[in-house]
Motif scaffolding. Structure first.
Motif, PDB file in Angstrom:
ATOM      1  N   ILE A  32       0.858  -1.189   0.000  1.00 30.43           N
ATOM      2  CA  ILE A  32       0.000   0.000   0.000  1.00 30.43           C
ATOM      3  C   ILE A  32       0.890   1.232   0.000  1.00 30.43           C
ATOM      4  O   ILE A  32       1.768   1.378   0.852  1.00 30.43           O
ATOM      5  N   GLY A  34       0.736   5.564  -0.213  1.00 28.64           N
ATOM      6  CA  GLY A  34      -0.177   6.697  -0.156  1.00 28.64           C
ATOM      7  C   GLY A  34       0.229   7.696   0.904  1.00 28.64           C
ATOM      8  O   GLY A  34       1.392   7.747   1.328  1.00 28.64           O
ATOM      9  N   ARG A  48      -4.758   6.060  -0.569  1.00 36.96           N
ATOM     10  CA  ARG A  48      -3.872   5.415  -1.529  1.00 36.96           C
ATOM     11  C   ARG A  48      -3.768   6.190  -2.834  1.00 36.96           C
ATOM     12  O   ARG A  48      -4.615   6.998  -3.172  1.00 36.96           O
TER      13      ARG A  48
END
Length: 204
Positions: A32, A34, A48
């Motif tokens: 992930i 972000g 994200r």
């Protein structure tokens, strides 16, 4: 646990094979990337790059690290590195980023496999056999169990190492790279969080 051992354990958690965490495909860890929206208790919300906001549980066992910028010249023969790369028109690999692992984390995620920094991108975690200064950065000859390859590292490519961080570093707006396992309710179980610090963004 000492900082050195804690950092090494975090790197082990950063291993990119799904079997490191679970056997079923449903439990396969995700990467992930972000910006932090908020941290409340152990609940981290991240917006994200894909545009959605996800909820990640950051437990006491979750490794929290930051990145520190180093120089291309710090990559030496015998270093253990992780290099994300893209193939050029000639098939040769050009690095998008390089992580130089501390000695305590040597062997982490060893191998050459697909990555997700772009179409046909790969990750190579390996030992540096040779370093050759070229006209466009440095050429690294890398070896790992079962194979080897060469990667060109341009002078402008981010080169970092990882350093310990704490939850106090997980503040709104900071960029993060997270390895987490999706839960059935749509949230994530965080295994490793690498957070921006002193303006240095995780390039992975």
């Amino acid at each position: 646990m000492s900082i050195k051992l804690k950092l090494a354990a975090s790197f082990v958690a950063l291993t990119f094979a799904g079997a490191a965490f679970a056997q079923s495909s449903a439990d396969k860890p995700e990467r992930i990337r972000g910006d932090i929206v908020s941290l409340s208790g152990t609940t981290l919300k991240v917006h994200r790059r894909s545009g959605d906001t996800v909820t990640i549980e950051v437990k006491d066992s979750t490794g929290v690290n930051a990145v520190k910028a180093i120089q291309l010249a710090d990559i030496k023969q015998g270093s253990y590195v992780g290099a994300a790369a893209m193939p050029g028109a000639d098939g040769k690999l050009t690095a998008k980023e390089v992580v130089v692992f501390p000695e305590a984390a040597r062997g982490t995620g060893e191998g050459h496999y697909a990555w997700d920094l772009g179409t046909n991108s790969t990750m190579t975690n390996a030992n540096v056999d040779t370093v050759v200064q070229g006209t466009s950065g440095r050429d690294l000859k890398l070896s790992y169990k079962g194979g080897s390859n060469s990667i060109n590292v341009p002078a402008n490519v981010p080169v970092v190492t990882l350093i310990p961080a704490t939850r106090t570093d997980l503040t709104t707006g900071k960029k993060v790279f997270i390895v987490a396992i999706p839960e059935k309710d749509g949230t994530y179980d965080g295994k490793v969080v690498v957070v921006e610090k002193d303006g240095v963004v995780p390039p992975m």
